[in-house]
Write a protein that holds these residues in place. Structure first.
Motif, short mmCIF file in Angstrom:
data_model
loop_
_atom_site.label_atom_id
_atom_site.label_comp_id
_atom_site.label_asym_id
_atom_site.label_seq_id
_atom_site.Cartn_x
_atom_site.Cartn_y
_atom_site.Cartn_z
N ASP A 117 5.79 -23.06 -8.88
CA ASP A 117 6.74 -23.16 -10.00
C ASP A 117 7.01 -24.62 -10.35
N LEU A 118 7.13 -25.47 -9.29
CA LEU A 118 7.38 -26.88 -9.52
C LEU A 118 6.20 -27.53 -10.24
N SER B 196 6.21 -26.37 -13.78
CA SER B 196 7.27 -27.04 -14.56
C SER B 196 6.88 -28.48 -14.88
N LEU B 197 6.32 -29.19 -13.85
CA LEU B 197 5.89 -30.57 -14.08
C LEU B 197 4.78 -30.64 -15.12
#
Length: 519
Positions: free
Chosen positions: A32-33, A36-37
Motif C-alpha cells: 500500500d505504501l 501510495s508513493l
C-alpha cells in the motif's frame, strides 16, 4: 492409534501462524505504501509537466494574486499568458486553472466523468451541508432527480406571483431613497428584495417578524461563507486539524448552530402546518401556493427517502445560492444600463411596446416578449457572472485532446473561472464592452457552446436558472419602466472580489431619475 500434539508443538504452530499473519500484514502495508508513493509521485510528476511556475515561484504568484485589489484582472492576465490551462500551488495543493472552451467542455459535459466538486467545496459544508451544490455521487444524482420537479413551469408560475407582489414595494422604496438625489449603492436595496423572494418561495414567510428573523440567519450564512473563503486564501487552514485550533472554528460553530437551529424549527413548523392542512378535506395540494420547503416535506410524507438533515441542507442551499446570485445579477445589469445609455433606452423602448404607459403587472407572456431585455441580462452575466469559480475534481486522467501534449492527472482539482472564460476575445470580440447583440441567434451559433457558462454547464448546471431569470426580468422591467439610470464608476474602476459570488467591493453606485411619463 491416534497421535497427540505436545503442548510445545501447539505453541510453535501458534507462533508460526502469528508470524505468518504479521509478515502478511507487513507485506500488505508495504505494498500500500509503495502504491501510495507511486500514485503521489506520478500525480506530482504529471502536474510538473503542465504550464505554470514551479512550486516556490508559483506560491509567490498565488500570494500576489491574493494581494491584488482587483484579483479577477490577474486571472485574465494568466489566461492571456497560458491560453489553455496552467497550474498554481495553493501551499502544496496544486490547482489547475482551465481556460479554453474545449477543455471546459471535457471537464463539465460528461455525466459519469469529473462529476465531483473540488476540495475547496469542503469548506462550504458547514454552510450548505450535503445539498445539491456540495453533494456527490449517488446522493447528488438522487437529490437532483428529487428536486427537478420543484422547478416545473407550474411551480415557477407560483413563484412568479411572489415576484410580482414584492417588486412594486421595491420600486416604492427606491422612489423614497437617496438614490433619487445622489449616487448611492443599489446593492442593499436589491438584496432586501431578493431575500423576500427567497423567504416567500423557499420558506413561506410573509410577516415582517419572519423577515427580521431570516435577516439574522442570512448574516450567519454570510459569516460561514466568509470563513470558507478565508480557509481557501490561507491554505494551512484547509487542514481540519489546524483549523480546529484557530479562533475561526469557534466562530464557525456558533454561526452553524444559529443556522441549523433556525432551519430545524422552520422544518418542524412547516411540517405541522402541512399535516393540519392535509387533514382538511377542502385542501388541495395541487392548488395551494407552492413553497420549496413544503415540496420536500410532502415528498417525505409520500415515502421518499429524504431525512430532515437532507431537507435542511437543500433549503439552505436554495436560500444561499438563490438569494446571492439573483441580487448580484440584477445589480450588475442596473449598473451596466447606467453606463450604456443607448442600451438602456433600447430596452426601455421594447418595454414601451409591451406595456405602453400602463403600470400593470407583467405576465409570463410579457416576459417571453422581452427579447432584448433577455439579451441584456445574458450579456450582464457574461461580463459579471454571479458565480466566479466552478471547481471539479478529476475522477480519471484527462488528456487535453485538442493539443495532444498534456494530461491532467486523476484527483487533481480544476478551477474554471466564468469571468475569464467569458472574456475570450476569440469568442467575444471587444470582450469588455456591454453588447447585448452578442446574444443574437446568429452570433450564438458561431461560438463554442462552453464559451458562456454563467450557470455552469453539463449535468451539474444550475437547477434554479429559470427561477432566477424570471425574477430578473420581473424586477428589471419594472425599474426600466420607472427610472432612468446613471452609473458613476467606470467598469475598469470596479473592485471585484472572487469569493463564492462575484462581490463588488464598495458597491455599485447609481443615481435614479423618474421617467417623464411616471412623474
Amino acid at each position: 492409534m491416534s497421535c497427540r500434539n505436545s503442548p510445545s508443538s501447539i505453541s510453535e504452530m501458534a507462533l508460526f501462524y502469528k508470524a505468518q499473519k504479521v509478515i502478511s500484514s507487513a507485506i500488505s502495508a508495504l505494498y500500500d505504501l509503495i502504491l501510495s508513493l507511486y500514485s503521489w509521485t506520478r500525480f506530482y510528476w504529471m502536474i510538473s509537466r503542465l504550464p505554470g511556475l514551479p512550486l516556490a515561484q508559483s506560491y509567490k504568484q498565488w500570494q500576489g494574486f491574493q494581494s491584488k485589489l482587483n484579483a479577477v484582472n490577474t486571472l485574465v492576465e494568466w489566461r492571456d499568458q497560458y491560453k489553455t490551462c496552467h497550474k498554481v500551488y495553493l501551499s502544496f495543493l496544486p490547482l489547475i486553472f482551465a481556460y479554453s472552451p474545449q477543455l471546459i467542455q471535457e471537464l463539465l459535459s460528461k455525466k459519469q466523468k469529473h462529476n465531483d466538486k473540488g476540495k475547496v467545496y469542503h469548506t462550504l459544508l458547514p454552510l450548505l451541508g450535503n445539498g445539491l451544490i456540495t453533494s456527490k455521487g449517488e446522493k447528488w444524482f438522487a437529490h437532483r432527480r428529487l428536486l427537478t420537479p420543484a422547478f416545473h413551469s407550474n411551480i415557477l408560475q407560483s413563484f412568479f406571483e411572489s415576484f410580482k407582489s414584492e417588486t412594486p414595494n421595491y420600486i416604492k422604496r427606491l422612489k423614497g431613497s437617496k438614490l433619487m438625489k445622489e449616487y448611492g449603492d443599489i446593492c442593499p436595496h436589491t438584496r432586501q428584495l431578493t431575500l423576500k423572494f427567497i423567504c416567500e418561495t423557499a420558506m413561506g414567510f410573509s410577516k415582517l417578524a419572519d423577515y427580521k428573523e431570516a435577516e439574522a440567519v442570512i448574516k450567519s450564512m454570510h459569516k460561514l461563507e466568509e470563513i470558507a473563503t478565508l480557509r481557501v486564501m490561507r491554505p494551512w487552514l484547509l487542514s481540519d486539524g489546524i483549523f480546529k485550533m484557530s479562533g475561526l472554528y469557534k466562530e464557525l460553530n456558533q454561526n452553524k448552530k444559529t443556522l441549523h437551529d433556525f432551519s430545524n424549527i422552520l422544518i418542524n413548523r412547516r411540517r405541522t402546518i402541512l399535516k393540519n392542512r392535509l387533514q382538511d378535506p377542502n385542501f388541495e395540494v395541487s392548488k395551494r401556493k407552492e413553497i420549496f420547503l413544503d415540496q420536500l416535506i410532502l415528498q417525505q410524507f409520500q415515502g421518499v427517502k429524504i431525512t430532515d438533515d437532507d431537507i435542511r441542507d437543500e433549503v439552505n442551499t436554495f436560500i444561499f445560492a438563490g438569494h446571492n446570485t439573483t441580487q448580484l445579477a440584477i445589480n450588475y445589469c442596473i449598473y451596466l444600463f447606467g453606463r450604456y445609455k443607448d442600451v438602456q433606452e433600447k430596452a426601455y423602448n421594447e418595454l414601451e411596446e409591451i406595456f405602453s404607459d400602463s403600470k400593470r403587472q407583467p405576465t409570463m407572456d410579457d416576459l417571453r416578449k422581452m427579447e432584448y431585455l433577455d439579451r441584456c441580462i445574458k450579456e450582464a452575466l457574461r461580463l459579471y457572472p454571479s458565480v466566479p469559480i466552478i471547481a471539479r475534481r478529476l475522477t480519471q486522467d484527462q488528456p487535453i485532446v485538442f493539443t495532444g501534449i498534456h494530461i491532467l492527472p486523476k484527483d487533481a482539482d480544476c478551477f474554471i473561472i466564468p469571468y475569464v472564460t467569458h472574456r475570450n476575445p476569440e469568442q467575444f470580440p471587444n470582450p469588455e464592452v456591454f453588447d447585448p447583440d452578442n446574444f443574437l441567434p446568429e452570433r450564438v451559433k458561431k461560438r463554442h457552446p462552453y464559451s458562456y457558462i454563467p450557470f455552469s454547464a453539463g449535468p451539474r448546471n444550475c437547477i434554479g436558472k429559470r427561477f432566477a431569470n424570471i425574477a430578473k426580468k420581473t424586477v428589471l422591467s419594472w425599474i426600466l419602466r420607472e427610472f432612468k439610470i446613471e452609473s458613476k464608476l467606470k467598469q475598469e474602476d470596479l473592485n471585484l472580489i472572487p469569493s463564492t459570488v462575484l462581490v463588488p467591493s464598495g458597491g455599485l453606485p447609481v443615481k435614479l431619475t423618474l421617467r417623464k411619463s411616471h412623474k
